[in-house]
Write an enzyme that holds these catalytic residues in place. Sequence first.
Site, PDB file in Angstrom:
ATOM      1  N   TYR A  33       0.831  -1.203   0.000  1.00  0.00           N
ATOM      2  CA  TYR A  33       0.000   0.000   0.000  1.00  0.00           C
ATOM      3  C   TYR A  33       0.862   1.248   0.000  1.00  0.00           C
ATOM      4  CZ  TYR A  33       0.775   0.879   5.033  1.00  0.00           C
ATOM      5  OH  TYR A  33       1.334   1.173   6.258  1.00  0.00           O
ATOM      6  N   ARG A  52       8.312   4.238  -4.595  1.00  0.00           N
ATOM      7  CA  ARG A  52       8.379   3.218  -3.537  1.00  0.00           C
ATOM      8  C   ARG A  52       7.371   2.090  -3.803  1.00  0.00           C
ATOM      9  NH1 ARG A  52       7.659   5.065   2.550  1.00  0.00           N
ATOM     10  NH2 ARG A  52       5.505   5.267   1.851  1.00  0.00           N
ATOM     11  N   ARG A 101      -8.100 -20.764  -2.152  1.00  0.00           N
ATOM     12  CA  ARG A 101      -7.020 -20.422  -1.233  1.00  0.00           C
ATOM     13  C   ARG A 101      -5.852 -21.378  -1.436  1.00  0.00           C
ATOM     14  NH1 ARG A 101      -5.156 -22.004   3.887  1.00  0.00           N
ATOM     15  NH2 ARG A 101      -4.218 -20.304   5.068  1.00  0.00           N
ATOM     16  N   GLU A 183      12.142   2.060  14.354  1.00  0.00           N
ATOM     17  CA  GLU A 183      11.305   3.185  13.906  1.00  0.00           C
ATOM     18  C   GLU A 183      10.052   3.210  14.765  1.00  0.00           C
ATOM     19  OE1 GLU A 183      10.015   2.380   9.812  1.00  0.00           O
ATOM     20  OE2 GLU A 183       9.988   0.245  10.251  1.00  0.00           O
ATOM     21  N   LEU A 207      11.136   1.061   7.166  1.00  0.00           N
ATOM     22  CA  LEU A 207      10.563   1.553   5.913  1.00  0.00           C
ATOM     23  C   LEU A 207      11.306   2.830   5.515  1.00  0.00           C
ATOM     24  CD1 LEU A 207       8.209   1.002   3.884  1.00  0.00           C
ATOM     25  CD2 LEU A 207       7.036   2.877   5.027  1.00  0.00           C
TER      26      LEU A 207
HETATM   27  N1  PMP Z   1       7.769   3.510   8.999  1.00  0.00           N
HETATM   28  C1  PMP Z   1       6.621   2.822   9.056  1.00  0.00           C
HETATM   29  C2  PMP Z   1       6.614   1.492   9.722  1.00  0.00           C
HETATM   30  C3  PMP Z   1       5.450   3.338   8.487  1.00  0.00           C
HETATM   31  O1  PMP Z   1       4.308   2.636   8.521  1.00  0.00           O
HETATM   32  C4  PMP Z   1       5.487   4.628   7.883  1.00  0.00           C
HETATM   33  C5  PMP Z   1       4.256   5.254   7.295  1.00  0.00           C
HETATM   34  N2  PMP Z   1       3.568   4.441   6.448  1.00  0.00           N
HETATM   35  C6  PMP Z   1       6.706   5.313   7.859  1.00  0.00           C
HETATM   36  C7  PMP Z   1       7.828   4.729   8.430  1.00  0.00           C
HETATM   37  C8  PMP Z   1       6.819   6.679   7.237  1.00  0.00           C
HETATM   38  O2  PMP Z   1       6.807   6.604   5.842  1.00  0.00           O
HETATM   39  P1  PMP Z   1       6.256   7.808   4.947  1.00  0.00           P
HETATM   40  O3  PMP Z   1       7.028   9.025   5.371  1.00  0.00           O
HETATM   41  O4  PMP Z   1       6.560   7.407   3.573  1.00  0.00           O
HETATM   42  O5  PMP Z   1       4.797   7.933   5.258  1.00  0.00           O
END
Ligand code: PMP
Length: 287
Positions: A33, A52, A101, A183, A207
């Site tokens: 997503y 991305r 499935r 994070e 991410l």
């Molecule tokens: N880390 C995680 C685990 C996230 O879910 C998100 C937001 N989706 C981010 C970092 C931040 O990413 P972005 O700045 O692209 O929203």
Amino acid sequence: MSRTVYVNGEYVAEEDAKISIFDRGFLMADGVYEVTSVLGGKLIDFEGHSVRLQRSLSELDMAAPVDMDELLAIHRELVKVNEIDDGLVYLQVTRGSDGDRDFVFPDPEKTPSTLVLFTQNKPGITESPASKTGIKVISVEDQRWTRRDIKTVQLLYPSMCKMMAKAAGCQDAWLVEDGKVTEGSSNNAYIVKDGKIITREISNDILNGITRAAVLRFAREAQMIVEERSFTIEEAQQADEAFVTSATTFVLPVVEIDGAQIGDGKPGSVAPRLREIYLEESRKTAI
Ligand code: PMP
């Protein structure tokens, strides 16, 4: 009022949108997503999100359901028909449904991926109370899988983290692996010490935030020093400031970690400044 949403080539009222119960997104969390913010009716950082998305798809051997120009057109149409001034567009691609499935991926020639987009209206999103007061976070062990660089819809653990934070009277959780912060549950995490901005380096452990990339670029352009390395909760608790970034919260100060006040317990000067620069600069390049 009912929204208009997009499902596999069609714009329909949300109550008429249908996905198969055999869709692999539903059965296997086999999907990715993106969330793109909308400010003043325009998309923020769209290109970063679409790049991305393509990377997430290719890491999972999933075909892109439409090309990126078409994707932009769908985003814009949804923003228009739903009259979104401030809010977001959510996009999800799954490996589709082959009518049963099975753990084995279906043949992509015979099973097209599923593409769904919808909007969320969030008036005043840039003026959230949390952006003025900052948020409190708890630390939680990072129990996610180890391909966090792919933006999959496997969000059960992050949801559980938000619930743990809520139960502790906080707004979010910072995830910790091998003693270091990876994070936030849905954002990238930062500390500021002696004017230096410190955030974990990019790897499969986190991410690669689109907002992170923009904020670090603006910080460097403003002659701020950025250090990309991991840090512990203890180091964070002794920092001058802490903050998080994401597409929907932009830059958000963190004023308490596991009950320890950061600085004087109020947002410092760096995070609010970065927030201001980020909002100003990204409005300029919004499309
Ligand atoms: N880390 C995680 C685990 C996230 O879910 C998100 C937001 N989706 C981010 C970092 C931040 O990413 P972005 O700045 O692209 O929203």
